[in-house]
Write a protein that holds these residues in place. Structure first.
Motif, PDB file in Angstrom:
ATOM      1  N   LEU A   2       0.734  -1.167  -0.041  1.00 47.17           N
ATOM      2  CA  LEU A   2       0.091   0.110   0.018  1.00 47.17           C
ATOM      3  C   LEU A   2       0.898   1.279  -0.018  1.00 47.17           C
ATOM      4  O   LEU A   2       1.835   1.396   0.958  1.00 47.17           O
ATOM      5  N   THR A   3       0.642   2.157  -0.919  1.00 48.88           N
ATOM      6  CA  THR A   3       1.423   3.212  -0.985  1.00 48.88           C
ATOM      7  C   THR A   3       0.550   4.636  -1.095  1.00 48.88           C
ATOM      8  O   THR A   3      -0.679   4.428  -1.017  1.00 48.88           O
ATOM      9  N   PRO A   4       0.946   5.620  -0.616  1.00 47.25           N
ATOM     10  CA  PRO A   4       0.126   6.723  -0.538  1.00 47.25           C
ATOM     11  C   PRO A   4      -0.991   7.208  -1.742  1.00 47.25           C
ATOM     12  O   PRO A   4      -1.883   7.498  -1.643  1.00 47.25           O
ATOM     13  N   VAL A   5      -0.240   6.930  -3.045  1.00 43.25           N
ATOM     14  CA  VAL A   5      -1.075   7.156  -4.187  1.00 43.25           C
ATOM     15  C   VAL A   5      -2.198   6.145  -4.238  1.00 43.25           C
ATOM     16  O   VAL A   5      -3.325   6.643  -4.542  1.00 43.25           O
ATOM     17  N   VAL A   6      -2.335   4.978  -3.682  1.00 42.99           N
ATOM     18  CA  VAL A   6      -3.304   4.010  -3.903  1.00 42.99           C
ATOM     19  C   VAL A   6      -4.147   4.441  -2.687  1.00 42.99           C
ATOM     20  O   VAL A   6      -5.425   4.280  -2.951  1.00 42.99           O
ATOM     21  N   TYR A   7      -3.655   4.797  -1.484  1.00 47.75           N
ATOM     22  CA  TYR A   7      -4.523   4.984  -0.273  1.00 47.75           C
ATOM     23  C   TYR A   7      -5.453   6.123  -0.695  1.00 47.75           C
ATOM     24  O   TYR A   7      -6.660   6.052  -0.190  1.00 47.75           O
ATOM     25  N   PHE A   8      -4.796   7.347  -0.982  1.00 51.30           N
ATOM     26  CA  PHE A   8      -5.534   8.555  -1.090  1.00 51.30           C
ATOM     27  C   PHE A   8      -6.263   8.882  -2.362  1.00 51.30           C
ATOM     28  O   PHE A   8      -7.048   9.499  -2.436  1.00 51.30           O
ATOM     29  N   GLU A  59       4.793  11.321   2.026  1.00 55.25           N
ATOM     30  CA  GLU A  59       5.895  10.272   1.730  1.00 55.25           C
ATOM     31  C   GLU A  59       6.938  10.096   2.492  1.00 55.25           C
ATOM     32  O   GLU A  59       7.669   9.080   2.799  1.00 55.25           O
ATOM     33  N   GLU A  60       7.376  11.274   3.564  1.00 53.80           N
ATOM     34  CA  GLU A  60       8.443  11.373   4.479  1.00 53.80           C
ATOM     35  C   GLU A  60       7.997  10.201   5.595  1.00 53.80           C
ATOM     36  O   GLU A  60       8.723   9.587   6.126  1.00 53.80           O
ATOM     37  N   TYR A  61       6.892  10.408   5.917  1.00 49.94           N
ATOM     38  CA  TYR A  61       6.398   9.552   7.048  1.00 49.94           C
ATOM     39  C   TYR A  61       5.612   8.230   6.577  1.00 49.94           C
ATOM     40  O   TYR A  61       5.467   7.334   7.626  1.00 49.94           O
ATOM     41  N   TRP A  62       5.570   8.030   5.679  1.00 50.22           N
ATOM     42  CA  TRP A  62       5.012   6.590   5.106  1.00 50.22           C
ATOM     43  C   TRP A  62       5.856   5.757   5.031  1.00 50.22           C
ATOM     44  O   TRP A  62       7.147   6.014   4.673  1.00 50.22           O
ATOM     45  N   PRO A  63       5.631   4.640   5.505  1.00 46.96           N
ATOM     46  CA  PRO A  63       6.723   3.401   5.644  1.00 46.96           C
ATOM     47  C   PRO A  63       7.223   3.199   4.184  1.00 46.96           C
ATOM     48  O   PRO A  63       6.403   3.316   3.315  1.00 46.96           O
ATOM     49  N   THR A  64       8.583   2.903   4.001  1.00 40.92           N
ATOM     50  CA  THR A  64       9.340   2.691   2.758  1.00 40.92           C
ATOM     51  C   THR A  64       8.556   1.562   2.060  1.00 40.92           C
ATOM     52  O   THR A  64       8.829   0.456   2.562  1.00 40.92           O
ATOM     53  N   ILE A  65       8.243   1.554   0.893  1.00 40.77           N
ATOM     54  CA  ILE A  65       7.662   0.537   0.022  1.00 40.77           C
ATOM     55  C   ILE A  65       8.126   0.797  -1.312  1.00 40.77           C
ATOM     56  O   ILE A  65       7.699   1.741  -1.863  1.00 40.77           O
ATOM     57  N   THR A  77       2.065  -8.372   7.787  1.00 45.10           N
ATOM     58  CA  THR A  77       2.234  -7.033   7.404  1.00 45.10           C
ATOM     59  C   THR A  77       1.008  -6.565   6.423  1.00 45.10           C
ATOM     60  O   THR A  77       0.809  -6.518   5.224  1.00 45.10           O
ATOM     61  N   TYR A  78      -0.156  -6.199   7.317  1.00 49.23           N
ATOM     62  CA  TYR A  78      -1.131  -5.887   6.513  1.00 49.23           C
ATOM     63  C   TYR A  78      -1.412  -4.410   6.030  1.00 49.23           C
ATOM     64  O   TYR A  78      -0.440  -3.651   6.395  1.00 49.23           O
ATOM     65  N   ALA A  79      -2.196  -3.849   5.168  1.00 47.69           N
ATOM     66  CA  ALA A  79      -2.345  -2.733   4.736  1.00 47.69           C
ATOM     67  C   ALA A  79      -2.740  -1.659   5.983  1.00 47.69           C
ATOM     68  O   ALA A  79      -2.248  -0.675   6.020  1.00 47.69           O
ATOM     69  N   THR A  80      -3.656  -2.365   7.021  1.00 47.27           N
ATOM     70  CA  THR A  80      -3.879  -1.588   8.148  1.00 47.27           C
ATOM     71  C   THR A  80      -2.713  -1.335   9.031  1.00 47.27           C
ATOM     72  O   THR A  80      -2.227  -0.196   9.706  1.00 47.27           O
ATOM     73  N   THR A  81      -1.654  -2.302   9.227  1.00 49.05           N
ATOM     74  CA  THR A  81      -0.262  -2.143   9.656  1.00 49.05           C
ATOM     75  C   THR A  81       0.401  -0.894   9.176  1.00 49.05           C
ATOM     76  O   THR A  81       0.919  -0.179   9.767  1.00 49.05           O
ATOM     77  N   ILE A  82       0.493  -0.803   7.879  1.00 50.25           N
ATOM     78  CA  ILE A  82       1.431   0.271   7.205  1.00 50.25           C
ATOM     79  C   ILE A  82       0.430   1.631   7.656  1.00 50.25           C
ATOM     80  O   ILE A  82       1.107   2.603   7.762  1.00 50.25           O
ATOM     81  N   TYR A  83      -0.592   1.681   7.476  1.00 49.15           N
ATOM     82  CA  TYR A  83      -1.546   2.848   7.816  1.00 49.15           C
ATOM     83  C   TYR A  83      -1.267   3.344   9.185  1.00 49.15           C
ATOM     84  O   TYR A  83      -1.014   4.442   9.571  1.00 49.15           O
ATOM     85  N   THR A  84      -1.350   2.368  10.159  1.00 44.16           N
ATOM     86  CA  THR A  84      -0.999   2.632  11.644  1.00 44.16           C
ATOM     87  C   THR A  84       0.483   3.117  11.653  1.00 44.16           C
ATOM     88  O   THR A  84       0.367   3.916  12.613  1.00 44.16           O
ATOM     89  N   ARG A  85       1.412   2.514  11.151  1.00 44.98           N
ATOM     90  CA  ARG A  85       2.539   3.032  11.402  1.00 44.98           C
ATOM     91  C   ARG A  85       2.772   4.423  10.761  1.00 44.98           C
ATOM     92  O   ARG A  85       3.483   5.384  11.237  1.00 44.98           O
ATOM     93  N   PHE A  86       2.126   4.832   9.601  1.00 39.09           N
ATOM     94  CA  PHE A  86       2.315   6.201   9.054  1.00 39.09           C
ATOM     95  C   PHE A  86       1.644   7.249  10.069  1.00 39.09           C
ATOM     96  O   PHE A  86       2.343   8.255  10.316  1.00 39.09           O
ATOM     97  N   LEU A  87       0.353   6.802  10.564  1.00 41.77           N
ATOM     98  CA  LEU A  87      -0.216   7.544  11.792  1.00 41.77           C
ATOM     99  C   LEU A  87       0.779   7.874  12.855  1.00 41.77           C
ATOM    100  O   LEU A  87       1.091   8.778  13.713  1.00 41.77           O
ATOM    101  N   PRO A 125      -7.440   1.105   5.795  1.00 38.24           N
ATOM    102  CA  PRO A 125      -7.582   0.708   4.601  1.00 38.24           C
ATOM    103  C   PRO A 125      -8.225  -0.729   4.546  1.00 38.24           C
ATOM    104  O   PRO A 125      -8.122  -1.406   5.477  1.00 38.24           O
ATOM    105  N   VAL A 126      -8.477  -1.403   3.297  1.00 39.16           N
ATOM    106  CA  VAL A 126      -8.897  -2.662   3.492  1.00 39.16           C
ATOM    107  C   VAL A 126      -7.501  -3.540   3.405  1.00 39.16           C
ATOM    108  O   VAL A 126      -6.701  -3.250   2.499  1.00 39.16           O
ATOM    109  N   ASP A 127      -7.622  -4.736   4.315  1.00 38.35           N
ATOM    110  CA  ASP A 127      -6.575  -5.470   4.329  1.00 38.35           C
ATOM    111  C   ASP A 127      -6.678  -6.667   3.050  1.00 38.35           C
ATOM    112  O   ASP A 127      -7.577  -6.855   2.548  1.00 38.35           O
ATOM    113  N   GLN A 128      -5.250  -6.739   2.527  1.00 37.61           N
ATOM    114  CA  GLN A 128      -5.254  -7.725   1.518  1.00 37.61           C
ATOM    115  C   GLN A 128      -5.592  -9.192   2.080  1.00 37.61           C
ATOM    116  O   GLN A 128      -5.181  -9.495   3.107  1.00 37.61           O
ATOM    117  N   VAL A 129      -6.192  -9.924   1.284  1.00 39.16           N
ATOM    118  CA  VAL A 129      -6.677 -11.336   1.549  1.00 39.16           C
ATOM    119  C   VAL A 129      -6.338 -12.195   0.444  1.00 39.16           C
ATOM    120  O   VAL A 129      -6.442 -11.963  -0.575  1.00 39.16           O
TER     121      VAL A 129
END
Length: 621
Positions: free
Chosen positions: A226-232, A248-254, A426-436, A459-463
């Protein structure tokens, strides 16, 4: 050592080393495993290389002495055959399994009676040479020429032991057994609640259709990408550039990596990309097989869901990957046996479908997954059958794989009956939580407040849905003793772990739930019958009722009453007075206190307590 013994050893060593010999010389040893076993017995147990007179105690008319069993075409006399059969039985009774099997093996295959095939299989099973045991039990069934339940069970036991031997060695607390009811996993020691029993990695997996387009992830290890472009989404393009840089500075590196030849698959690393290419993608990449483009587009468009067939945990990509893996298994096996020539992926070749051929060996990886369902249902999804046929009948296929409606039906239900949902921790929610978290801990410019107008929530987690070899052997129970959880099995692979829910004693079966346990008894059993072709007879289904108009214990119908409301209609069915429900679980109804007490003694008390506890826990959550 005699000349015949030397010939035996030469031919056996040739089989062990995969050297080529005339097939008529190897008719008694049909596999490398069997040749290896016989060679080991001859040299380490019977010491034939030291004493050429050893093991020569049969009668004078024992014609097998004149030539080795691998080259002999001379039939044994009745007396000699009876003598050898009796000697094999004596060796087995004395516990000399290697010598007993050797005695069985020395009898020419065309003269081996049912008892010898069966005895040889038992020897190999106890010697833990399961591939050979499987072959001997199979021959015993062929000789029997009738439906022998005992032999069928022994064959299945040998096959399962062969397939799961490595798993059972790794997890000594469990055992896999088979009986008339089928296969199951059982505890070998006391397992406490909360204890992790085993982990499992899928053989094949793919992201579900309903999360593929909204939650990108690594196709191989399932890690969220999950990247900022996809989330927003559309909001990203309307943001000021300064705000984008801050996010992008605070978003986990992907750093997603795509396939260099097509845009349809994403990976988190080059290692995952190479692994996917070698296991299936070089068959399914649209740059090699253009017919796969339609399949990728089908999966990417979540609107194309036929009667929810491809929703939930089953993606058609799992089916395509499974067939691609079978094809590459064939290619690799042929390459291993013919290293001088190799296989050209640009030219197709045909593989014969025989019991011992490369096609059967390639399919063997998936042989443990059951396949059960309504064949007529396949006809409601003709488009997918057409897509699969176009893919695997394409000239780019290195192996001609006949993908017909029967094969599609079998593989479809194999996945439908066994697919298990999972994902990387490493869910999408995990990345979003790290960002916040990063914003709240490090930002001093009020970025979090500025983002409130853009944030959309979690965000919706990948399944993913996959086929797990060990987990697929666990049977269903509505009163399940285990639960399945996502886990990172290895640094490179996500999977599942099976955790104990209720205490298990030695001999207790591990069970999980196949359906939503919040459903009523009738709905659960109907769903299981439709999807898995069995009626659930677990404790919960036994001591839980269908409705308030039938006694759960004695099945007596409630008394008929007059219509309580003239405005209500009930068709031709009469109106009935509901029976009182169990005051604790509210899932059983009784016509009298005697029936309630009887059910309580027989087992309802166990289900009632567990179900009440679970319901209270769910309400609290």
């Amino acid at each position: 050592m005699s000349v015949d013994d030397e010939n035996d050893d030469r031919m056996l060593e040739a089989m062990v080393n995969n050297s080529l010999l005339p097939t008529n010389q190897l008719k008694e040893c049909t596999s490398k495993e069997e040749a290896d076993l016989i060679l080991r017995i001859r040299r380490t147990i019977l010491h034939l290389d030291e004493d050429p007179t050893n093991d020569r105690s049969s009668p004078k008319n024992d014609t097998i002495l004149s030539s080795s069993p691998t080259t002999s075409t001379i039939a044994l006399s009745t007396a000699t055959l009876d003598f050898k059969i009796e000697r094999a039985k004596q060796k087995y009774a004395a516990g000399s399994l290697e010598e007993a099997f050797y005695e069985c093996w020395k009898i020419p295959s065309e003269q081996r009676p049912l008892e010898i095939w069966k005895l040889g299989g038992e020897c190999c099973k106890k010697l833990r040479v399961f591939a050979v045991a499987q072959r001997w039990f199979s021959e015993a069934i062929h000789v029997c020429r009738s439906n022998n339940t005992d032999l069928n069970i022994k064959l299945e036991q040998a096959r399962i032991a062969r397939f799961f031997n490595n798993y059972l060695t790794q997890y000594p607390m469990i055992d896999i057994r088979i009986d008339q009811r089928g296969k199951g996993i059982y505890a070998k020691r006391v397992i406490s609640p909360g204890e992790d029993i085993f982990t499992d990695i899928p053989i094949v997996h793919a992201q579900t259709v309903d999360t593929l387009s909204i939650s990108p992830s690594c196709t191989t290890c399932t890690t969220s990408l999950l990247t900022p472009v996809v989330y927003f989404e559309a909001s990203w393009s309307r943001m000021p550039e300064k705000l984008q840089r801050q996010i992008e500075e605070y978003w986990p590196t992907i750093t997603p990596i795509s396939c260099p030849y097509c845009p349809f698959e994403l990976y988190c690393s080059e290692l995952c990309r190479d692994k996917a290419w070698n296991s299936y993608h070089r068959i399914l990449c649209p740059s090699i097989n253009p017919e796969t483009t339609e399949l990728y587009q089908f999966c990417a468009n979540k609107q194309i869901i036929v009667r929810e067939t491809w929703n939930s945990i089953f993606s058609p990509m799992v089916l395509a990957k499974l067939i691609a893996m079978i094809i590459l298994n064939i290619v690799n096996s042929v390459q291993d046996n013919d290293t001088s020539n190799g296989i050209d992926l640009n030219h197709s070749f045909t593989v014969e479908e025989t019991d011992e051929g490369p096609l059967e060996h390639a399919k063997e990886t998936f042989s443990e997954f059951i396949s059960s369902g309504d064949p007529t249902y396949i006809r409601t999804i003709p488009r997918m059958l057409k897509i699969m046929r176009n893919i695997f009948n394409h000239p780019s296929m290195p192996v001609h794989y006949e993908f017909n409606e029967q094969e599609f039906n079998y593989r479809f239900y194999q996945i439908a009956c066994n697919a298990q949902s999972f994902s990387s921790p490493t869910y999408a929610t995990t990345i979003y939580t790290r960002f916040l978290y990063n914003i709240r801990q490090r930002d001093k410019s009020g970025l979090y407040k500025t983002l409130q107008t853009y944030l959309k929530g979690e965000p919706v987690d990948q399944v993913f849905g996959g086929l797990f070899p060990l987990q697929s052997s666990i049977n269903h129970s509505c009163d399940n003793s285990c639960e399945i959880m996502d886990c990172q099995v290895t640094p490179e692979a996500a999977g599942i772990k099976v955790r104990c829910k209720h205490q298990l004693k030695p001999g207790d079966e591990l069970t999980i739930n196949y359906v939503d346990l919040a459903l009523g008894r009738r709905a659960r059993r109907a769903m299981l019958k439709r999807a898995y072709n069995f009626w659930c007879e677990c404790q919960r289904c036994t001591f839980e009722g269908d409705d308030a108009y039938s006694c759960t214990e004695c099945k007596t119908l409630s008394p008929v009453i007059d219509n309580p409301n003239p405005n209500l209609t009930n068709g031709n069915a009469p109106f009935r007075k509901p029976f009182p429900a169990c005051s604790r679980c509210r899932n059983a109804w009784y016509c009298s206190s005697a029936c309630q007490k009887q059910a309580w003694k027989q087992g309802h008390k166990l289900i009632c307590r567990d179900w009440t506890k679970e319901r209270s826990s769910s309400s609290a959550n």
